[in-house]
Design a protein around this motif. Structure first.
Motif, PDB file in Angstrom:
ATOM      1  N   LEU A  97       0.837  -1.194   0.000  1.00  0.00           N
ATOM      2  CA  LEU A  97       0.000   0.000   0.000  1.00  0.00           C
ATOM      3  C   LEU A  97       0.874   1.246   0.000  1.00  0.00           C
ATOM      4  O   LEU A  97       1.859   1.327   0.730  1.00  0.00           O
ATOM      5  CB  LEU A  97      -0.898   0.023   1.241  1.00  0.00           C
ATOM      6  N   GLU A  98       0.486   2.201  -0.801  1.00  0.00           N
ATOM      7  CA  GLU A  98       1.180   3.479  -0.801  1.00  0.00           C
ATOM      8  C   GLU A  98       0.597   4.349   0.303  1.00  0.00           C
ATOM      9  O   GLU A  98      -0.562   4.186   0.700  1.00  0.00           O
ATOM     10  CB  GLU A  98       1.034   4.141  -2.165  1.00  0.00           C
ATOM     11  N   GLU A  99       1.378   5.269   0.781  1.00  0.00           N
ATOM     12  CA  GLU A  99       0.970   6.122   1.902  1.00  0.00           C
ATOM     13  C   GLU A  99      -0.336   6.854   1.612  1.00  0.00           C
ATOM     14  O   GLU A  99      -1.187   6.973   2.487  1.00  0.00           O
ATOM     15  CB  GLU A  99       2.084   7.123   2.229  1.00  0.00           C
ATOM     16  N   LYS A 104      -6.001   7.839   2.973  1.00  0.00           N
ATOM     17  CA  LYS A 104      -7.388   7.965   2.498  1.00  0.00           C
ATOM     18  C   LYS A 104      -8.276   6.926   3.173  1.00  0.00           C
ATOM     19  O   LYS A 104      -9.418   7.227   3.549  1.00  0.00           O
ATOM     20  CB  LYS A 104      -7.431   7.810   0.969  1.00  0.00           C
ATOM     21  N   THR A 105      -7.771   5.731   3.358  1.00  0.00           N
ATOM     22  CA  THR A 105      -8.529   4.681   4.033  1.00  0.00           C
ATOM     23  C   THR A 105      -8.833   5.080   5.477  1.00  0.00           C
ATOM     24  O   THR A 105      -9.957   4.903   5.957  1.00  0.00           O
ATOM     25  CB  THR A 105      -7.757   3.351   4.004  1.00  0.00           C
ATOM     26  N   ILE A 106      -7.860   5.620   6.158  1.00  0.00           N
ATOM     27  CA  ILE A 106      -8.062   6.081   7.535  1.00  0.00           C
ATOM     28  C   ILE A 106      -9.132   7.169   7.566  1.00  0.00           C
ATOM     29  O   ILE A 106     -10.035   7.145   8.412  1.00  0.00           O
ATOM     30  CB  ILE A 106      -6.730   6.593   8.133  1.00  0.00           C
ATOM     31  N   LYS A 111     -14.866   8.673   8.908  1.00  0.00           N
ATOM     32  CA  LYS A 111     -16.120   9.320   8.511  1.00  0.00           C
ATOM     33  C   LYS A 111     -17.308   8.354   8.493  1.00  0.00           C
ATOM     34  O   LYS A 111     -18.428   8.738   8.733  1.00  0.00           O
ATOM     35  CB  LYS A 111     -15.979   9.945   7.127  1.00  0.00           C
ATOM     36  N   HIS A 112     -17.029   7.109   8.175  1.00  0.00           N
ATOM     37  CA  HIS A 112     -18.102   6.127   8.013  1.00  0.00           C
ATOM     38  C   HIS A 112     -17.850   4.943   8.929  1.00  0.00           C
ATOM     39  O   HIS A 112     -16.762   4.376   8.929  1.00  0.00           O
ATOM     40  CB  HIS A 112     -18.156   5.621   6.564  1.00  0.00           C
ATOM     41  N   ARG A 113     -18.862   4.591   9.676  1.00  0.00           N
ATOM     42  CA  ARG A 113     -18.735   3.436  10.550  1.00  0.00           C
ATOM     43  C   ARG A 113     -18.763   2.178   9.705  1.00  0.00           C
ATOM     44  O   ARG A 113     -19.705   1.928   8.954  1.00  0.00           O
ATOM     45  CB  ARG A 113     -19.872   3.415  11.564  1.00  0.00           C
ATOM     46  N   ILE A 114     -17.720   1.385   9.809  1.00  0.00           N
ATOM     47  CA  ILE A 114     -17.642   0.130   9.059  1.00  0.00           C
ATOM     48  C   ILE A 114     -17.778  -1.001  10.050  1.00  0.00           C
ATOM     49  O   ILE A 114     -16.991  -1.135  10.989  1.00  0.00           O
ATOM     50  CB  ILE A 114     -16.321   0.020   8.287  1.00  0.00           C
TER      51      ILE A 114
END
Length: 117
Positions: A97-99, A104-106, A111-114
């Protein structure tokens, strides 16, 4: 996790050795597919339909670093299963994974509860 009973570890090792020879080239269709953790577990556990096994046997394994972490970080893994998975991973191409993707994933996760289902 992996099927190492009934037919025993021999079946799993035989599958790995057969797959390893096929995985060293591009496979019959020359395409790469990113293989999910659960697919790998089901493959080595002989839980995939025959058509799925044949398809995977034709591919060079391509996994993400997350799949590597999930496979080798499982708490209930036995030493013989760990060895099999390490051999599988050794012949796989691993996408890191690139930084920017990590950040962006964090952001999205905050923002969204997964929920895990």
């Amino acid at each position: 996790m992996l099927k190492c009973q009934s037919t025993g570890e021999l079946l799993v090792l035989k599958r790995l050795m057969h797959s390893k020879s096929n995985f060293l080239n591009q496979g019959m269709n020359g395409k790469k597919f990113l293989i999910d953790t659960n697919v790998i577990i089901d493959y080595f556990g002989s839980k995939l339909p025959q058509s799925g096994e044949i398809f995977l046997d034709s591919l060079k394994p391509v996994i993400s670093v997350i799949t590597r972490i999930e496979l080798l970080g499982f708490q209930g893994i036995k030493s013989n299963e760990f060895k099999i998975l390490k051999e599988f991973i050794a012949v796989a191409h691993i996408y890191n994974l690139e930084e920017a993707v990590i950040l962006k994933t964090i952001e999205i996760r905050k923002k969204h509860r997964i929920e895990n289902t």
